[in-house]
Design an enzyme around this catalytic site. Structure first.
Site, mmCIF file in Angstrom:
data_model
loop_
_atom_site.group_PDB
_atom_site.id
_atom_site.type_symbol
_atom_site.label_atom_id
_atom_site.label_comp_id
_atom_site.label_asym_id
_atom_site.label_seq_id
_atom_site.Cartn_x
_atom_site.Cartn_y
_atom_site.Cartn_z
ATOM 1 N N THR A 1 0.853 -1.178 0.000
ATOM 2 C CA THR A 1 0.000 0.000 0.000
ATOM 3 C C THR A 1 0.896 1.238 0.000
ATOM 4 O OG1 THR A 1 -1.908 1.041 1.079
ATOM 5 C CG2 THR A 1 -0.252 0.086 2.539
ATOM 6 N N ASN A 2 0.366 2.402 0.338
ATOM 7 C CA ASN A 2 1.171 3.628 0.363
ATOM 8 C C ASN A 2 0.726 4.503 1.529
ATOM 9 O OD1 ASN A 2 -1.005 5.551 -0.577
ATOM 10 N ND2 ASN A 2 -0.991 4.085 -2.264
ATOM 11 N N ARG A 3 1.339 5.669 1.654
ATOM 12 C CA ARG A 3 1.152 6.478 2.855
ATOM 13 C C ARG A 3 -0.044 7.419 2.819
ATOM 14 N NH1 ARG A 3 5.598 6.106 6.058
ATOM 15 N NH2 ARG A 3 7.530 5.473 5.039
#
Ligand code: CTP
Length: 401
Positions: A212-214
């Site tokens: 995933t990402n931030r």
């Protein structure tokens, strides 16, 4: 601003009930007409006599009092008002409201209400933090109920402090004023459907892992909330986030990029689409059915394939919304990269932001953006994500005409 406004206050049974007397005074000073219902336990904390003297109106309390029902009746009581304020809202009162229990005049009136409701919780911090209360408050928020507080500070119990106190009277009055200011603002997107994507996507690797990402979802959720405040019907399609749902929007929760694309296409037609989601560009080529085991120093047995581009698909779709807005998260060559995205993704606007770690945008409440369109580049000052959302929605509304 409050002149002529009819406000019904439901006073629950908490120590903080005495503070609501001050709220009544301040609202009256500002020209509001205030009527009060005391819950059965509210009467244990403030008397109908005091409340009546301050409000200048008959105080209601008993569902089965024939004179009260004849005088006005609980249905009229809750309909004949511009706003209902529940203060102090005890854990018990919140629980009854969340479950539609109508066991006395106050709760029956709340269930019959057509007016907007603002709840001001007040209870011991452990009661507020309890999962049951949090569940009930979340349910009320999902039902469109607004909240002022609770505030943090000392509890009525000795040596206890935390979140649970009733907000100060003047904060409650300010919240009521803000509600009416908002409610009376022009609604430039009334009758329009706005689609917003928000948050990250997550792409499974095996049953226990994902990439995933931030992205926090703050900017996308702020855009959805701003569009709803501007009167639009809003469909917010969000990846997993840990921030609260914005008020007044329909939420579709998704995890992967492909689910997000399907949800976006299913929500069409729309007048406007704002794609703020940080969509994962790749996903594992295969999702392993069992947890992948490491084997003696070998590199991870992973390969990735590209995900569909939600924005580009929508930007070139037969049902393309009239206005399509994309975001561009960049760490280098911001304007050149954003200009390329504007050209290739079929967007009318690209809102470009610098997400390099030094900029501190991810998870922050601030954003520094420049907005690219066929007309050129507009550099906005550093603003809160809410302000960026407001401005963007104003821009879109103006363009829609
Ligand atoms: N976007 C999308 N679907 C994708 C990738 C991106 O809808 N699979 C959208 C984002 O929601 C955003 C815009 O495209 O509105 C730009 O996203 P960004 O991550 O900045 O760019 P990418 O297209 O992924 O390009 P790159 O990774 O090369 O920067």
């Amino acid at each position: 601003m409050l002149a002529g406004k009819r406000i019904l206050i439901v006073i629950g049974g908490g120590i903080a009930a005495y503070k609501v007397l001050e709220v009544i005074r301040r609202l009256k000073e500002r020209g509001a007409a205030v009527r009060v219902i005391l819950t059965r336990s509210g009467k244990e904390f403030v008397t109908p006599m005091t409340v009546g003297a301050l409000s200048g109106e008959k105080v209601f309390s008993d569902l089965f009092d024939p004179t009260e029902e004849q005088d006005i009746g609980h249905i009229v009581l809750s309909r004949d008002t511009d706003l209902i304020l529940v203060a102090p809202a005890t854990a018990n009162l919140i629980a009854r409201m969340a479950n539609g229990i109508a066991d006395e005049l106050a709760t029956a009136s709340l269930l019959a209400a057509a007016a907007p409701i603002i709840v001001c919780p007040a209870m011991n911090q452990r009661m507020w933090a309890h999962p049951a209360t949090q569940r009930n408050a979340a349910q009320l928020a999902a039902d469109g109920v607004r909240f002022i507080g609770p505030a943090e500070g000392r509890m009525a119990e000795r040596n206890e402090a935390g979140v649970g106190r009733l907000s100060e009277p003047m904060e409650i009055v300010a919240g009521v004023e803000a509600f009416f200011t908002q409610a009376e603002k022009p609604k430039p997107l009334a009758g329009r459907h706005v689609l917003v994507t928000s948050g990250p996507t997550i792409e499974p690797i095996d049953p226990v892992r994902f990439i995933t990402n931030r992205s926090s979802g703050k900017q996308g959720h702020a855009v959805a909330a701003a569009a709803a405040r501007a009167g639009a019907r809003v469909t917010l399609i969000s990846g997993p986030v840990s921030i609260p749902d914005p008020l007044g929007v329909d939420i579709v929760r998704v995890e992967t990029a492909r689910e997000m694309l399907a949800a976006v296409l299913a929500a069409l037609p729309s007048d406007v689409a704002v794609m703020t989601a940080a969509v994962s560009d790749w996903r594992p080529a295969e999702v392993a059915p069992q947890k992948i085991k490491k084997s003696a120093g070998d590199p991870a047995p992973l390969s990735f394939i590209e995900n569909p581009d939600v924005l580009a698909t929508l930007g070139h779709d037969a049902q393309r919304p009239k206005i399509v807005v994309g975001f561009a998260a960049e760490t280098t060559d911001i304007e050149a990269n954003a200009a390329r995205k504007l050209a290739t993704k079929g967007a009318d606007y690209i809102v470009a932001n610098d997400v390099s770690p030094a900029g501190g945008v991810f998870g922050s409440d601030l954003n520094s953006v420049r907005v690219l369109s066929a007309a050129g580049i507009d550099v906005w000052p550093t603003l809160s994500k809410d302000e960026v959302a407001e401005r963007l929605i104003a821009l879109v509304a103006e363009r829609l005409g």
